[in-house]
Design a protein around this motif. Structure first.
Motif, PDB file in Angstrom:
ATOM      1  N   LYS A  69       0.843  -1.197   0.000  1.00 35.03           N
ATOM      2  CA  LYS A  69       0.000   0.000   0.000  1.00 35.03           C
ATOM      3  C   LYS A  69       0.878   1.246   0.000  1.00 35.03           C
ATOM      4  O   LYS A  69       1.941   1.273   0.633  1.00 35.03           O
ATOM      5  N   LEU A 122       1.223   5.067   1.048  1.00 34.27           N
ATOM      6  CA  LEU A 122       0.698   5.956   2.093  1.00 34.27           C
ATOM      7  C   LEU A 122       0.757   7.398   1.593  1.00 34.27           C
ATOM      8  O   LEU A 122       1.846   7.956   1.398  1.00 34.27           O
ATOM      9  N   GLU A 157      -0.421  11.356   6.526  1.00 38.61           N
ATOM     10  CA  GLU A 157      -1.092  11.118   7.794  1.00 38.61           C
ATOM     11  C   GLU A 157      -1.482  12.457   8.430  1.00 38.61           C
ATOM     12  O   GLU A 157      -0.905  13.512   8.125  1.00 38.61           O
ATOM     13  N   LYS A 195       1.879  15.564   4.356  1.00 43.29           N
ATOM     14  CA  LYS A 195       2.788  15.285   3.246  1.00 43.29           C
ATOM     15  C   LYS A 195       2.599  16.339   2.158  1.00 43.29           C
ATOM     16  O   LYS A 195       1.471  16.599   1.706  1.00 43.29           O
ATOM     17  N   LEU A 213       5.940   9.529  -1.930  1.00 39.53           N
ATOM     18  CA  LEU A 213       5.103   8.767  -1.012  1.00 39.53           C
ATOM     19  C   LEU A 213       5.883   7.561  -0.467  1.00 39.53           C
ATOM     20  O   LEU A 213       6.966   7.224  -0.933  1.00 39.53           O
ATOM     21  N   GLN A 214       5.281   6.940   0.505  1.00 38.47           N
ATOM     22  CA  GLN A 214       5.925   5.779   1.140  1.00 38.47           C
ATOM     23  C   GLN A 214       5.135   4.519   0.772  1.00 38.47           C
ATOM     24  O   GLN A 214       3.919   4.453   1.001  1.00 38.47           O
ATOM     25  N   GLN A 266       4.452   0.748   1.602  1.00 44.19           N
ATOM     26  CA  GLN A 266       4.612  -0.181   2.714  1.00 44.19           C
ATOM     27  C   GLN A 266       4.278  -1.610   2.274  1.00 44.19           C
ATOM     28  O   GLN A 266       3.303  -1.843   1.562  1.00 44.19           O
ATOM     29  N   ASN A 308       2.817  -3.450   6.103  1.00 40.16           N
ATOM     30  CA  ASN A 308       2.912  -2.373   7.111  1.00 40.16           C
ATOM     31  C   ASN A 308       4.345  -1.967   7.439  1.00 40.16           C
ATOM     32  O   ASN A 308       4.569  -1.258   8.419  1.00 40.16           O
TER      33      ASN A 308
END
Length: 331
Positions: free
Chosen positions: A263, A265, A268, A289, A295-296, A298, A301
């Motif tokens: 996914k 991210l 946040e 962000k 983006l990150q 994952q 998770n």
């Protein structure tokens, strides 16, 4: 060769005993000479070490298991085969130990030189034949007057057992066993010279309620090229390598089919419960962000890659920029 070193007290005691006549120097020399002489029977030349014999036993334990499965399927009855013993004896001694009339199958073992002999005790051989012809597997010793049909049925049964030999020996060498001859009189067979050392693998076999023996006679000439492979070191090394390779392939195949969650991210933020309760249509939530920041991505998770959002074939997608660096997730 290491020698025992005597202390000064032991030397003094020994010299004192010789001087007083309690011990005789000539007797000591004679005893030393007698200890160095060993009886050796040239008719029973031992060409294989205990480790090599044990490894041959392991190979034919696998053969016994494969042969059990094969004969059980062919006869459709209870069959049990196990290794009774593995010995090295002169060929002449082996021939004299088997019945004068018995079932003999001669296999070539290409690319190895020479042939091996499979001897089946007449009682168990006829029990197997009786079972093939629809009987209950009764044991009647009539091997001296087998008909052509009975001989053909027996030879076909044991011809197909060559696959079991191939599977058992494949751990040390690739062979192509072929049944070359079927005989009932051992005097008509001369595989090697009478004094040649052979390995005799004796198998206990039970077919239904009938028990007997199967003997494999393996001449030294066949095993000579592969003797180094029968050592304990080579056996352990090859088995470990095979197990490691097999385990690696199984683990790799399993991992390739394992599903993982990936996914991206977007960002946040933190809001209060009150703000959450008062959200309405078209409200905007500000994330932490910037639009220009990557983006990150994952994996399960765990941050793995830095990516940028986009489209691919009219579908939402991300492009991997670099491996994620930072925190405890560098691994």
């Amino acid at each position: 060769m290491a020698e025992d070193v005597l202390s000064q007290n032991e030397i003094d005691t020994l010299l004192s005993a010789i001087s007083s006549g309690e011990m005789d120097a000539d007797e000591l020399k004679q005893e030393e000479t007698e200890q160095q002489v060993r009886v050796y029977d040239f008719k029973r030349a031992l060409r294989f070490s205990k480790d090599q014999i044990r490894n041959l036993a392991r190979i034919h334990e696998n053969f016994a298991r494969s042969l059990t499965t094969y004969i059980s399927a062919q006869l459709r009855t209870y069959v049990d085969i196990s290794v009774a013993s593995v010995d090295q004896i002169p060929y002449e001694e082996f021939i004299s130990s088997i019945p004068k009339m018995t079932i003999l199958n001669v296999f070539s073992m290409k690319p190895l030189d020479g042939r091996i002999l499979m001897e089946i005790n007449p009682n168990i051989a006829y029990a197997m034949l009786d079972r093939q012809l629809g009987g209950r597997g009764g044991s009647i010793n009539k091997v001296d007057n087998l008909t052509e049909i009975e001989s053909m049925l027996m030879s076909q049964l044991f011809e197909k057992s060559s696959t079991c030999l191939y599977e058992a020996w494949s751990s040390i060498v690739d062979i192509d066993p072929i049944l070359e001859d079927f005989e009932v009189n051992p005097q008509f067979l001369q595989l090697v010279s009478p004094n040649e050392t052979v390995i005799v693998v004796s198998l206990n076999i039970t077919v239904g309620e009938t028990s007997g023996m199967i003997n494999l006679c393996i001449p030294h000439i066949i095993l000579e090229p592969i003797i180094p492979k029968l050592s304990l070191h080579h056996w352990m090394q090859s088995n470990t390598h095979e197990q490691d390779s097999e385990s690696y392939e199984k683990i790799s195949a399993t991992l390739e089919e394992t599903g993982i969650e990936a996914k991206a991210l977007l960002g946040e933020t933190t809001i209060s419960v009150s703000q959450l309760l008062h959200l309405h249509k078209d409200d905007v939530i500000a994330l932490d962000k910037s639009i220009n920041e990557p983006l990150q991505l994952q994996i399960n998770n765990q941050p793995k890659f830095s990516v940028q959002a986009g489209k691919s074939k009219n579908k939402m997608a991300v492009q991997v920029l670099e491996e994620f660096q930072g925190g405890d997730n560098d691994e």
